[in-house]
Design a protein around this motif. Structure first.
Motif, short mmCIF file in Angstrom:
data_model
loop_
_atom_site.label_atom_id
_atom_site.label_comp_id
_atom_site.label_asym_id
_atom_site.label_seq_id
_atom_site.Cartn_x
_atom_site.Cartn_y
_atom_site.Cartn_z
N MET A 1 0.82 -1.20 0.00
CA MET A 1 0.00 0.00 0.00
C MET A 1 0.86 1.26 0.00
SD MET A 1 -2.86 0.96 2.88
CE MET A 1 -1.71 1.16 4.26
N GLY A 2 1.91 1.25 0.82
CA GLY A 2 2.75 2.44 0.96
C GLY A 2 3.58 2.76 -0.26
N ALA A 3 3.72 1.80 -1.19
CA ALA A 3 4.50 2.05 -2.40
C ALA A 3 3.81 3.03 -3.32
CB ALA A 3 4.76 0.73 -3.14
N ALA A 4 2.54 3.31 -3.08
CA ALA A 4 1.80 4.25 -3.93
C ALA A 4 2.33 5.67 -3.80
CB ALA A 4 0.31 4.22 -3.58
N ILE A 5 3.19 5.92 -2.85
CA ILE A 5 3.73 7.27 -2.69
C ILE A 5 4.42 7.74 -3.97
CG2 ILE A 5 5.99 6.59 -1.75
CD1 ILE A 5 5.58 8.97 0.29
N GLU A 6 4.98 6.80 -4.75
CA GLU A 6 5.68 7.20 -5.97
C GLU A 6 4.73 7.51 -7.12
OE1 GLU A 6 7.19 3.53 -8.52
OE2 GLU A 6 7.83 3.33 -6.43
N VAL A 7 3.46 7.17 -6.97
CA VAL A 7 2.49 7.37 -8.04
C VAL A 7 1.96 8.81 -8.05
CG1 VAL A 7 0.20 6.66 -8.88
CG2 VAL A 7 1.82 4.94 -8.03
N PHE A 8 1.94 9.45 -6.88
CA PHE A 8 1.27 10.74 -6.74
C PHE A 8 2.26 11.90 -6.84
CE2 PHE A 8 -1.46 7.75 -4.52
CZ PHE A 8 -2.74 8.12 -4.94
N ASP A 9 1.98 12.83 -7.74
CA ASP A 9 2.75 14.08 -7.77
C ASP A 9 2.48 14.85 -6.48
OD1 ASP A 9 3.76 13.64 -10.34
OD2 ASP A 9 2.01 14.54 -11.30
N GLY A 10 3.56 15.30 -5.84
CA GLY A 10 3.39 16.11 -4.64
C GLY A 10 3.15 15.32 -3.38
N ALA A 11 3.34 13.99 -3.41
CA ALA A 11 3.20 13.19 -2.19
C ALA A 11 4.23 13.63 -1.15
CB ALA A 11 3.37 11.71 -2.50
N THR A 12 3.88 13.45 0.12
CA THR A 12 4.77 13.92 1.18
C THR A 12 4.75 12.94 2.36
OG1 THR A 12 5.32 15.86 2.54
CG2 THR A 12 2.99 15.34 2.31
N ALA A 13 5.42 13.32 3.43
CA ALA A 13 5.50 12.47 4.63
C ALA A 13 5.69 13.37 5.84
CB ALA A 13 6.65 11.48 4.52
N ILE A 14 5.45 12.82 7.02
CA ILE A 14 5.63 13.57 8.26
C ILE A 14 6.13 12.62 9.35
CG2 ILE A 14 3.21 13.23 8.99
CD1 ILE A 14 3.39 16.13 10.17
N VAL A 15 7.05 13.11 10.17
CA VAL A 15 7.57 12.32 11.28
C VAL A 15 6.66 12.51 12.50
CG1 VAL A 15 9.53 11.94 12.83
CG2 VAL A 15 9.93 12.56 10.43
#
Length: 460
Positions: free
Chosen positions: A338-352
């Motif tokens: 599921m988490g691999a979808a981060i590469e599919v979305f333009d502008g995807a981000t993350a937070i600690v």
């Protein structure tokens, strides 16, 4: 491509009523499997992801948080059976605190958040064909849980296991159910679309989703995180935690050199000779929690653009058709994360985020921790850590790995761990009531009984 093998698999899925889009996704991965794609991500193709934003630095407008929370749905992955602990039904049904299971505590967290905020906050589970019946039976005890016409669950797709030797669907007359497997939690995107749930949520006015695993009691509904995510305008975000030496197996985000995109790399995608890089908590300082945030409108647009095939990296999982019989037919299970979808979305981000949002139970050693007095339940239904640091725990696999064996060795409940730095149980020990493990507690290979009220360990 093995035309016969693929055709047989497609027909088997059609006969079982699997949605065509899910068959298309399977076909996409089958082609990669036939070509020998392994999903490997060498260290030289990525840069470490070193400076994500931190939740502790976030400030929000309460009115904005309330508005976003009114548009949020909580989605929980509930397809796991806990087979590594000897279970044969949903792992979320395992009792954790005060006789309540993961499932019950998650429900109570959501109901508490509704009371505190006045938000609709639906809770919806993605079940597998093996977890649905038991899960819905438990959820029926909560008549206030459903929201409008929204269902309490949707069903993960299923696909045939493929023989390693010829990539044909495996047959297993002893238990035909074992011929099937779920396609990994990356299937959630396909399942949301093919079930009609994604459109139903949008029609009901929901714009955002918070997604996590059902064995993680740390993901208490958070207006602060919801407000942060909405304010970024990002289509997708992942929660990260700072790695410690105990987190070396967890997947991590990285920046792909070829295009500058954030990607997820798991253990299975790391070349064996490069595992030293993967496990270096200084080189890759944050791990991926599998807690995600989605903008549902942007998710729907991506699915439409790709005809339902997200194209996530392949995970080729080699097993035996009967996991309990290592002599049974070797098979491939085609999976995606599921988490691999981060590469599919333009502008995807993350937070600690803080470690309090990551309390998974992957083994009985984790269960010992969350059942112990290291944690208390608060008014949110959240597990609150009551000590400065959680001790490391190592339990003898032969005596404690399976849940039945674990339970039998703690007939009066688990010991106190509040004074412990580390726990190592090397042999077969059965614990009496009111036992305390202190300092560095080691119980030897000889095994035996730990008497009631004993204090075991070295406090120095």
């Amino acid at each position: 491509m093995s035309t016969d093998g693929l055709a047989a698999a497609q027909q088997k899925m059609q006969d079982a009523g699997v949605a065509q889009t899910a068959i298309d996704v399977f076909t996409h991965y089958y082609g990669q499997l036939e070509e020998g794609v392994t999903g490997s991500i060498p260290e030289g193709t990525i840069d470490p992801y070193l400076d994500p934003p931190r939740l502790e630095d976030v400030s929000i407008d309460p009115a904005h948080a309330k508005s976003v929370f009114d548009q949020l749905v909580v989605i929980n992955l509930n397809g796991g059976l806990g087979t590594s602990m000897g279970m044969d039904r949903a792992k979320s049904l395992l009792p954790v605190r005060d006789g309540k299971s993961f499932l019950e505590l998650i429900v109570e967290q959501v109901l508490a958040a509704r009371r505190a905020t006045g938000s609709r906050l639906p809770l919806i589970f993605m079940n597998s064909f093996r977890t649905r019946e038991d899960t819905l039976e438990v959820l029926a005890k909560y008549p206030d849980l459903p929201v409008g016409d929204l269902p309490l669950d949707f069903l993960q797709n299923k696909e045939p296991k493929l023989r390693v030797d010829d990539l044909h669907p495996v047959t297993w007359d002893a238990d035909p159910d074992l011929e099937w497997c779920p396609p990994g939690h990356g299937d959630i995107y396909t399942a949301l679309q093919t079930s009609g749930l994604l459109q139903q949520l949008l029609d009901a006015g929901f714009k955002y989703a918070s997604v996590s695993n059902s064995d993680n009691l740390g993901t208490v509904p958070s207006p602060v995180l919801a407000s942060w995510f909405a304010s970024t305008g990002a289509p997708y975000a992942a929660e990260l935690c700072r790695r410690t030496p105990a987190d070396r197996k967890g997947g991590h985000l990285a920046v792909r050199k070829a295009d500058g995109r954030l990607i997820l790399r798991d253990t299975a995608q790391t070349p064996a000779e490069e595992m030293d890089y993967f496990t270096d908590e200084h080189r890759h300082p944050f791990f991926h929690t599998n807690n995600l945030w989605w903008d549902l409108e942007q998710l729907q647009a991506i699915l439409a653009e790709r005809d339902g095939v997200m194209g996530l990296p392949l995970i080729r999982n080699e097993k035996t058709v009967d996991p309990a019989d290592k002599a049974s037919t070797p098979v491939f299970q085609i999976e995606s994360a599921m988490g691999a979808a981060i590469e599919v979305f333009d502008g995807a981000t993350a937070i600690v985020v803080g470690r309090d949002r990551f309390l998974p139970v992957k083994a009985t050693s984790d269960l010992l921790l969350v059942r112990s007095d290291l944690y208390d339940l608060d008014e949110r239904g959240a597990l609150v850590q009551r000590v400065e640091s959680v001790p490391t725990v190592s339990l003898d696999a032969g005596s404690y790995k399976l849940i039945g064996d674990f339970e039998a060795r703690f007939p009066q409940g688990v010991p106190s761990l509040r004074e412990a730095r580390s726990v190592e149980v090397k042999g077969d020990w059965t614990f009496g009531a009111d036992v305390s493990l202190i300092g560095d507690a080691v119980l030897g290979e000889e095994g035996g009984a730990v008497p009631e009220g004993a204090r075991v360990g070295t406090a120095g």
